[in-house]
Write an enzyme that holds these catalytic residues in place. Structure first.
Site, PDB file in Angstrom:
ATOM      1  N   HIS A 217       0.816  -1.208   0.000  1.00  0.00           N
ATOM      2  CA  HIS A 217       0.000   0.000   0.000  1.00  0.00           C
ATOM      3  C   HIS A 217       0.853   1.263   0.000  1.00  0.00           C
ATOM      4  CE1 HIS A 217      -3.516  -2.550   1.523  1.00  0.00           C
ATOM      5  NE2 HIS A 217      -3.573  -2.387   0.226  1.00  0.00           N
ATOM      6  N   GLU A 459      -3.234 -19.181 -19.237  1.00  0.00           N
ATOM      7  CA  GLU A 459      -2.081 -19.022 -18.345  1.00  0.00           C
ATOM      8  C   GLU A 459      -1.536 -20.358 -17.850  1.00  0.00           C
ATOM      9  OE1 GLU A 459      -3.232 -16.584 -14.987  1.00  0.00           O
ATOM     10  OE2 GLU A 459      -5.195 -17.523 -14.830  1.00  0.00           O
ATOM     11  N   ASP A 483       1.522 -16.160 -14.801  1.00  0.00           N
ATOM     12  CA  ASP A 483       1.392 -17.582 -14.487  1.00  0.00           C
ATOM     13  C   ASP A 483       1.917 -18.474 -15.601  1.00  0.00           C
ATOM     14  OD1 ASP A 483       0.353 -18.076 -11.864  1.00  0.00           O
ATOM     15  OD2 ASP A 483      -1.392 -16.927 -12.488  1.00  0.00           O
ATOM     16  N   CYS A 530      -2.485  -9.784 -20.503  1.00  0.00           N
ATOM     17  CA  CYS A 530      -2.586  -8.931 -19.310  1.00  0.00           C
ATOM     18  C   CYS A 530      -1.506  -9.239 -18.279  1.00  0.00           C
ATOM     19  CB  CYS A 530      -3.977  -9.045 -18.689  1.00  0.00           C
ATOM     20  SG  CYS A 530      -4.401 -10.712 -18.178  1.00  0.00           S
TER      21      CYS A 530
HETATM   22  C1  PEP Z   1      -1.181 -13.524 -15.003  1.00  0.00           C
HETATM   23  O1  PEP Z   1      -1.055 -14.641 -14.473  1.00  0.00           O
HETATM   24  O2  PEP Z   1      -0.434 -13.112 -15.910  1.00  0.00           O
HETATM   25  C2  PEP Z   1      -2.228 -12.602 -14.554  1.00  0.00           C
HETATM   26  C3  PEP Z   1      -2.449 -11.463 -15.163  1.00  0.00           C
HETATM   27  O3  PEP Z   1      -2.948 -12.959 -13.472  1.00  0.00           O
HETATM   28  P1  PEP Z   1      -2.442 -12.847 -11.961  1.00  0.00           P
HETATM   29  O4  PEP Z   1      -1.162 -12.062 -11.963  1.00  0.00           O
HETATM   30  O5  PEP Z   1      -3.540 -12.185 -11.218  1.00  0.00           O
HETATM   31  O6  PEP Z   1      -2.268 -14.272 -11.563  1.00  0.00           O
HETATM   32 MG    MG Z   2      -2.598 -15.484 -13.287  1.00  0.00          MG
END
Ligand code: PEP
Ligand code: MG
Length: 630
Positions: A217, A459, A483, A530
């Site tokens: 935070h 992922e 992941d 993402c």
């Molecule tokens: C990922 O695994 O790339 C992802 C965007 O999800 P998280 O980081 O929330 O596991």
């Molecule tokens: Mg992930």
């Protein structure tokens, strides 16, 4: 070194001059908030308050409980006051403070403390401290240690609540940073959001904390307040003395103590350049993201707290590509209700409308721990009951979330995304429950969008291999490289010492991204990425070369990535990606991409801000190393 230990809750005294740290010591930490600042250090002590453990007589129990209740009210009042002093703008800061207000007043917590006072006849301070210790243990699975930012942050939240209540009970209610009479760099073990927010009107030019990660935070708030910060600088309190001159390099994640003149000049220049550059980027945030040869690339934001939605728009996001809903389930022992979730999702969708919002169903389990689920201990949690597997094993909880999401779809462009899908069967099972949730929403008379797209995260390696099959049934893909790298390269994403091996430029990762992009394009399934690699300019140009036209990243990175993509041509990106696919090592790939694009992107690559895994600790060395000689 000062012989007097600092009093808790107050700054340590200025040391005698010969106690200063040696010239030019460099501390490595994590780049928490960008920018470079320099100033005299103010070292503040540990915020924990000492208290006396005493038993209370039966006749005093009610008085002790009354003390507790007054402390709770006072702590809440104090947080509200700090929140009211915040200038308008950094919405996520007040969001965090609101969350603390709720936590401090959580009836479950108060009940537990009361029970300790009644049953064990412990004074209020002791009961608060023990209850918080018990709760923090819930966030300390046997094998996790401090490796997981998510868990560590939840423990910090509990420590904050404990600290706040103990301070009220002891009458030591001041925030840890006193009024400053000159611009200072605050050095602390950790800073609570309330402490950080209280500094807004103080001349604090930068923060350094010993603990924390990019998602702590303190880091989130420092970014919101646009104050440079380095977090996780493990030796800061033992090396830095109040009065030392410190450079806080929030781009490189390093702190230089008592720099020589040349280093100081360099820091001033870097700071000024960064400021001018960041302002320039931000002012161009509403320019379209189009490559030089005219291909549009959609940049969206990854969001975790509802208040971040506004921040995303401020940075020019075209929507929210990943809303991580895990945060709704943590910091609590009961499940969030359908209405509660609906209000949250609705607020995000309305804030971003008419732009789209992709809500991801909860990705709990593995390294993302939520006490409300009471998950069984597992030997290999990352390979255990996580994400969609957990959702399918708890249809009651999953259906509640799906209904809330569907109801929110009445208020804007909403999509639902499922994490960690590894087989077609899982997607079918989810779709069946999705259909059931729709019927339930309709039967309850709630409005919803006629069609809500249901997509999946790619992922897990198996999902890549069968991407062409999944593309027949999923309505969109989002590649989660955080992941995907972990599961493909067999590298625990939370393990700092392995982090240098977890390269997004590994040929296996390149091939997988290419394979998914192709499968999606062949089936006309929209595909985005993402994972945190999207916020690295060199990786972003490579991703365009591999066929992606939509990326989602932390909001603060959007202006920079937009600028990077506006300077390159798709043709060059594709040609380079094609050559990269023929290379055999991650280093060779990175060298090729850097060699090709560094001339165009040199100013964007200036920072060593290693943000490949935004949800995790970035690699950090915590040793103090001398700077090059004076
Ligand atoms: C990922 O695994 O790339 C992802 C965007 O999800 P998280 O980081 O929330 O596991
Ligand atoms: Mg992930």
């Amino acid at each position: 070194m000062s012989s007097d230990p600092p009093k808790p809750g107050s700054p340590s005294r200025p040391p005698p001059s010969d106690a200063s740290a040696p010239r030019g010591v460099v501390l490595k930490g994590i780049a928490g908030s960008p920018g470079v600042a320099m100033g005299p250090a103010l070292v503040v002590g540990d915020t924990r308050t000492a208290y006396t453990r005493r038993h209370v007589a039966s006749a005093q129990i009610e008085d002790e409980i009354a003390r507790l209740k007054t402390a709770v009210e006072e702590a809440r009042r104090h947080v509200r006051e700090v929140s009211a002093r915040l200038p308008a703008g950094p919405l996520e800061t007040s969001g965090i403070l609101d969350a603390y207000l709720t936590m401090i007043g959580d009836p479950m917590l108060i009940e537990r403390v009361e029970q300790k006072i009644r049953d064990e006849k412990k004074c209020a301070e002791w009961a608060v401290a023990q209850t918080c210790d018990d709760l923090s243990k819930l966030f300390l699975p046997a094998d996790a240690g401090d490796r997981d930012a998510y868990i560590v942050e939840r423990r910090h939240d509990i420590e904050f609540v404990c600290d706040r209540l103990l301070r009220e009970l002891s009458g030591d209610t001041k925030v840890i940073v006193p009024r400053l009479d000159q611009p200072m760099v605050v050095i602390a073990r950790d800073l609570s959001p309330a402490d950080t927010a209280a500094m807004v009107r103080e001349p604090v030019v930068a923060f350094v904390t010993e603990i924390g990660t990019r998602t702590s935070h303190t880091a989130i708030m420092a970014r919101a307040l646009e104050i440079p910060a380095v977090v996780g600088a493990a030796d800061a309190l033992s090396v830095i003395r109040t009065g030392d001159i410190v450079i806080v390099d929030g781009l490189r994640g390093q702190v230089i103590v008592n720099p020589n003149d040349m280093t100081a000049d360099d820091a001033r220049n870097r700071g000024a350049r960064h400021l001018a550059f960041a302002r320039g980027l931000l002012s161009a945030r509403n320019q379209p993201c189009v490559t030089r040869d005219g291909d549009p690339v959609s940049l969206k934001a990854n969001v975790e707290l509802p208040a971040e939605a506004i921040l995303a728009l401020d940075h020019g996001a075209e929507g929210i590509g990943l809303y991580r809903t895990e945060f709704i389930y943590i910091d609590r022992t009961t499940m969030p209700t359908e209405d509660e979730q609906y209000e949250l999702y609705r607020a995000v969708v309305e804030a971003v409308a008419p732009r789209p919002v992709t809500l991801r169903t909860f990705d709990i389990g593995g390294d993302k721990f939520a006490s409300s689920f009471q998950l069984p201990a597992e030997l290999n949690p990352a390979l255990g009951l996580r994400a969609v597997r957990l959702a399918l094993s708890r249809p009651d909880v999953f259906l509640t979330q799906l209904r809330a999401m569907l109801r929110a779809s009445a208020h804007g462009d909403l999509r639902v995304m499922v994490p960690m899908v590894a087989s077609v069967q899982e997607l079918r099972d989810v779709r069946r429950l999705f259909g059931q949730a729709m019927q339930e929403v309709d039967a309850a008379g709630h409005p919803r969008a006629k069609h809500v797209p249901l997509g999946i995260m790619i992922e897990v390696p198996s999902a890549v291999v069968i991407a062409d099959i999944l593309a027949r049934e999923a309505e969109f893909f989002s590649i989660g490289t955080n992941d995907l790298i972990q599961y493909t390269l067999a590298i625990d994403r939370g393990n700092r010492s392995m982090a240098p091996l977890a390269s997004p430029f590994h040929p296996a990762i390149l091939r997988m991204i290419r394979q998914v992009a192709r499968a999606a394009n062949e089936h006309a399934v929209p595909v985005s990425l993402c994972g945190a690699m999207a916020s690295d300019p060199l990786a972003a140009v490579m991703l365009v070369g591999l066929g992606l036209r939509e990326l989602s990243m932390e909001a603060a990175a959007i202006p920079e990535i937009k600028e990077a993509l506006r300077r390159v041509t798709t043709v060059d990106c594709e040609r380079t990606a094609e050559s990269a696919l023929k290379l055999d090592t991650a280093d060779a790939v990175e060298e090729l991409i850097a060699g090709t694009f560094a001339p165009a992107l040199f100013d964007l690559l200036d920072s060593d801000d290693d943000a490949y895994d935004e949800g995790r600790p970035t690699p950090t060395t915590v040793t103090a190393t001398p700077e090059t000689a004076d």
